[in-house]
Write a protein that holds these residues in place. Sequence first.
Motif, PDB file in Angstrom:
ATOM      1  N   LYS A  28       2.538  16.210   0.365  1.00  0.00           N
ATOM      2  CA  LYS A  28       2.209  14.858   0.818  1.00  0.00           C
ATOM      3  C   LYS A  28       3.264  13.859   0.365  1.00  0.00           C
ATOM      4  O   LYS A  28       3.653  12.962   1.128  1.00  0.00           O
ATOM      5  CB  LYS A  28       0.837  14.454   0.278  1.00  0.00           C
ATOM      6  CG  LYS A  28       0.341  13.125   0.813  1.00  0.00           C
ATOM      7  CD  LYS A  28      -1.073  12.833   0.367  1.00  0.00           C
ATOM      8  CE  LYS A  28      -1.567  11.518   0.965  1.00  0.00           C
ATOM      9  NZ  LYS A  28      -2.963  11.207   0.543  1.00  0.00           N
ATOM     10  N   LYS A  54      -2.132  -3.413  -7.121  1.00  0.00           N
ATOM     11  CA  LYS A  54      -2.350  -3.566  -5.676  1.00  0.00           C
ATOM     12  C   LYS A  54      -3.256  -4.750  -5.377  1.00  0.00           C
ATOM     13  O   LYS A  54      -3.032  -5.494  -4.415  1.00  0.00           O
ATOM     14  CB  LYS A  54      -2.956  -2.277  -5.122  1.00  0.00           C
ATOM     15  CG  LYS A  54      -3.059  -2.235  -3.614  1.00  0.00           C
ATOM     16  CD  LYS A  54      -3.576  -0.892  -3.155  1.00  0.00           C
ATOM     17  CE  LYS A  54      -3.703  -0.840  -1.636  1.00  0.00           C
ATOM     18  NZ  LYS A  54      -4.218   0.485  -1.181  1.00  0.00           N
ATOM     19  N   SER A 111      -0.070  18.016  -3.252  1.00  0.00           N
ATOM     20  CA  SER A 111       0.423  16.670  -3.558  1.00  0.00           C
ATOM     21  C   SER A 111       1.926  16.577  -3.343  1.00  0.00           C
ATOM     22  O   SER A 111       2.431  15.548  -2.871  1.00  0.00           O
ATOM     23  CB  SER A 111       0.071  16.300  -5.003  1.00  0.00           C
ATOM     24  OG  SER A 111      -1.332  16.276  -5.193  1.00  0.00           O
ATOM     25  N   SER A 127       0.832  -1.208   0.000  1.00  0.00           N
ATOM     26  CA  SER A 127       0.000   0.000   0.000  1.00  0.00           C
ATOM     27  C   SER A 127       0.864   1.255   0.000  1.00  0.00           C
ATOM     28  O   SER A 127       0.533   2.248  -0.658  1.00  0.00           O
ATOM     29  CB  SER A 127      -0.923  -0.002   1.224  1.00  0.00           C
ATOM     30  OG  SER A 127      -1.796  -1.105   1.205  1.00  0.00           O
ATOM     31  N   PHE A 128       1.982   1.204   0.709  1.00  0.00           N
ATOM     32  CA  PHE A 128       2.871   2.360   0.821  1.00  0.00           C
ATOM     33  C   PHE A 128       3.479   2.728  -0.534  1.00  0.00           C
ATOM     34  O   PHE A 128       3.446   3.893  -0.945  1.00  0.00           O
ATOM     35  CB  PHE A 128       3.963   2.044   1.837  1.00  0.00           C
ATOM     36  CG  PHE A 128       4.928   3.166   2.082  1.00  0.00           C
ATOM     37  CD1 PHE A 128       4.531   4.306   2.754  1.00  0.00           C
ATOM     38  CD2 PHE A 128       6.236   3.080   1.635  1.00  0.00           C
ATOM     39  CE1 PHE A 128       5.418   5.346   2.978  1.00  0.00           C
ATOM     40  CE2 PHE A 128       7.131   4.109   1.854  1.00  0.00           C
ATOM     41  CZ  PHE A 128       6.722   5.246   2.531  1.00  0.00           C
ATOM     42  N   HIS A 162       2.410   1.893  -3.488  1.00  0.00           N
ATOM     43  CA  HIS A 162       1.368   2.284  -4.437  1.00  0.00           C
ATOM     44  C   HIS A 162       0.856   3.692  -4.149  1.00  0.00           C
ATOM     45  O   HIS A 162       0.463   4.412  -5.081  1.00  0.00           O
ATOM     46  CB  HIS A 162       0.214   1.283  -4.397  1.00  0.00           C
ATOM     47  CG  HIS A 162       0.479   0.024  -5.160  1.00  0.00           C
ATOM     48  ND1 HIS A 162       1.223  -1.017  -4.647  1.00  0.00           N
ATOM     49  CD2 HIS A 162       0.122  -0.363  -6.412  1.00  0.00           C
ATOM     50  CE1 HIS A 162       1.304  -1.985  -5.539  1.00  0.00           C
ATOM     51  NE2 HIS A 162       0.646  -1.619  -6.618  1.00  0.00           N
ATOM     52  N   GLU A 163       0.868   4.094  -2.893  1.00  0.00           N
ATOM     53  CA  GLU A 163       0.451   5.458  -2.559  1.00  0.00           C
ATOM     54  C   GLU A 163       1.450   6.467  -3.109  1.00  0.00           C
ATOM     55  O   GLU A 163       1.062   7.511  -3.652  1.00  0.00           O
ATOM     56  CB  GLU A 163       0.323   5.606  -1.044  1.00  0.00           C
ATOM     57  CG  GLU A 163      -0.238   6.946  -0.613  1.00  0.00           C
ATOM     58  CD  GLU A 163      -0.441   7.058   0.884  1.00  0.00           C
ATOM     59  OE1 GLU A 163      -0.959   8.091   1.340  1.00  0.00           O
ATOM     60  OE2 GLU A 163      -0.072   6.092   1.597  1.00  0.00           O
ATOM     61  N   ASN A 192      -4.427   0.165  -9.263  1.00  0.00           N
ATOM     62  CA  ASN A 192      -5.415  -0.625  -8.520  1.00  0.00           C
ATOM     63  C   ASN A 192      -5.270  -2.114  -8.824  1.00  0.00           C
ATOM     64  O   ASN A 192      -5.382  -2.958  -7.925  1.00  0.00           O
ATOM     65  CB  ASN A 192      -6.826  -0.154  -8.869  1.00  0.00           C
ATOM     66  CG  ASN A 192      -7.108   1.246  -8.374  1.00  0.00           C
ATOM     67  OD1 ASN A 192      -6.453   1.737  -7.454  1.00  0.00           O
ATOM     68  ND2 ASN A 192      -8.074   1.913  -8.984  1.00  0.00           N
ATOM     69  N   GLN A 230      -4.214   4.985 -12.978  1.00  0.00           N
ATOM     70  CA  GLN A 230      -4.852   4.694 -11.699  1.00  0.00           C
ATOM     71  C   GLN A 230      -5.428   3.282 -11.686  1.00  0.00           C
ATOM     72  O   GLN A 230      -5.298   2.552 -10.698  1.00  0.00           O
ATOM     73  CB  GLN A 230      -5.963   5.715 -11.427  1.00  0.00           C
ATOM     74  CG  GLN A 230      -5.463   7.085 -11.012  1.00  0.00           C
ATOM     75  CD  GLN A 230      -4.826   7.066  -9.639  1.00  0.00           C
ATOM     76  OE1 GLN A 230      -3.624   6.880  -9.495  1.00  0.00           O
ATOM     77  NE2 GLN A 230      -5.618   7.246  -8.610  1.00  0.00           N
ATOM     78  N   SER A 276       0.946   6.605  -6.873  1.00  0.00           N
ATOM     79  CA  SER A 276      -0.294   7.289  -7.237  1.00  0.00           C
ATOM     80  C   SER A 276      -0.106   8.807  -7.228  1.00  0.00           C
ATOM     81  O   SER A 276      -0.544   9.508  -8.155  1.00  0.00           O
ATOM     82  CB  SER A 276      -1.414   6.881  -6.275  1.00  0.00           C
ATOM     83  OG  SER A 276      -2.612   7.555  -6.582  1.00  0.00           O
ATOM     84  N   ILE A 277       0.547   9.328  -6.198  1.00  0.00           N
ATOM     85  CA  ILE A 277       0.786  10.780  -6.132  1.00  0.00           C
ATOM     86  C   ILE A 277       1.747  11.211  -7.230  1.00  0.00           C
ATOM     87  O   ILE A 277       1.591  12.281  -7.832  1.00  0.00           O
ATOM     88  CB  ILE A 277       1.333  11.156  -4.746  1.00  0.00           C
ATOM     89  CG1 ILE A 277       0.297  10.823  -3.667  1.00  0.00           C
ATOM     90  CG2 ILE A 277       1.685  12.632  -4.688  1.00  0.00           C
ATOM     91  CD1 ILE A 277       0.774  11.082  -2.258  1.00  0.00           C
ATOM     92  N   LEU A 337       5.674  11.466   2.651  1.00  0.00           N
ATOM     93  CA  LEU A 337       5.709  10.011   2.515  1.00  0.00           C
ATOM     94  C   LEU A 337       7.133   9.482   2.406  1.00  0.00           C
ATOM     95  O   LEU A 337       7.450   8.413   2.942  1.00  0.00           O
ATOM     96  CB  LEU A 337       4.906   9.578   1.285  1.00  0.00           C
ATOM     97  CG  LEU A 337       3.381   9.541   1.427  1.00  0.00           C
ATOM     98  CD1 LEU A 337       2.737   9.233   0.088  1.00  0.00           C
ATOM     99  CD2 LEU A 337       2.962   8.513   2.461  1.00  0.00           C
TER     100      LEU A 337
END
Length: 459
Positions: free
Chosen positions: A243, A451, A240, A166-167, A169-170, A448, A444, A173-174, A247
Amino acid sequence: MRNIYLFLGAILIGGCSFKKIKQVNTEISLPKGESFTLSNDSNLSNLPIPFFRKLFPNEELESLIRDGLNESPNWKAKLAKLEVVKTRSGIGISEAEPSLNAKLGLMEGEEKTRESQFQTSEVPKLQAGALFNWELDLWGKWKLIKNSSLMHIEEATYINEASKISFIHEIASIWFLLAAKKEQMQILQTAISSQEKTIQFYRQRLNAGLDDNVTYMRQSVVLDQLMLERARILREMEVSKIKLCSLIGRPLAEKLPEIPKLSQLNLPKLPEVYPTNALIERPDLRAKEAKLRESLLLEKSAKYDLFPSLGFQMSGISMTSNISEPFEQWKASFGPVFNFPIWSPKKKVLLKTAKAESKLRKEEWKAIIYLAIEEIESSTRSFLMGKNELSIAERSSQETKDILEITQERLIAGLVSELQLLEDERQFLSTSIKEVETRFQVFQFALNLSKSLGLRWEE
């Protein structure tokens, strides 16, 4: 007397439970399923599950993810939490090991005993004692508890792997969002310049009396809307970036690695993997499976806790009033100890709780499997259909570009007005922005899908 022996023997064999003791079955396999993907697509292959970097190859993105894994306090906290779980699991395992306790005290007191003919005498002030206790694993209860602790560690390890997926992929994504916003910002800047030319054209017509003031105001409103959209995208980009810096563990970073335009990035391909293989390897599913195994082991150990237990105990105590004579009074004992839980409401409640929790974990395990199937199915369809939408958007953008080029040639030949050229240019920029939005949507969907398949970072 014979009946008493029979009664005690029945208690020894049965304890609080008279059910037959069965071997624990902790083998739990995933249900055999058919393909969970669209028919006739490239997602039907028995190849090994690819890694994240194979699906999204980019050096700048890889650099950011490495920085995040090496420097992010949030990620380091998750790793530290895993170590805490491993350490705490040793508590349950240590209960099965022999224990030895010693004590030393200084006390004041008096005593009367038959040996002293009930004469009052002082109790020795210095007292020392030791106790050795070891419960034998007669039914395999402690082995079950030890295995349940190992399952708990395994669950925490898989949860950590799922968090890592998840980390990364986050972060990705940004990063893709910033790439899309960067390209949209450039297109909007061109659109604003074009609209300013349009306003200048209508101002000339207004001054010449060929158009009224309302037409000029409409064009000014269009310019304001474009500038508002540019301000919104600029705000989203700055937020963004903050953020993303947070991260990767650098919240005060002034500069990020160069982010390309989204159109410069190759579209990811559909990973070639059986979804059933992905389900087996998904760490969140493995975590739920480990949790289920742990609850089943604890349930069985709770059943065995209702049976009699056999231990070995050894104790000793020494009392003296003079250090030079440490064994003025002493007592020592050792031997086997049988414990009979004839009536223990607490243990029965613990068994009921363990059974209820096992049932809950089974349902949670099934639920997350169905959810994973849904995620893979929906993300696969979204990715394939999103690529179809992108092809339509690209065709539309190319057509408006061709129209603009033809209009430019006709303007040079004097066949159309400059107003027509500006209108065609505006249409081309509008379809270009739509193409970028659709392209970002495909990325995106690919994230998904990656992930949902549980694609890992390491090779």
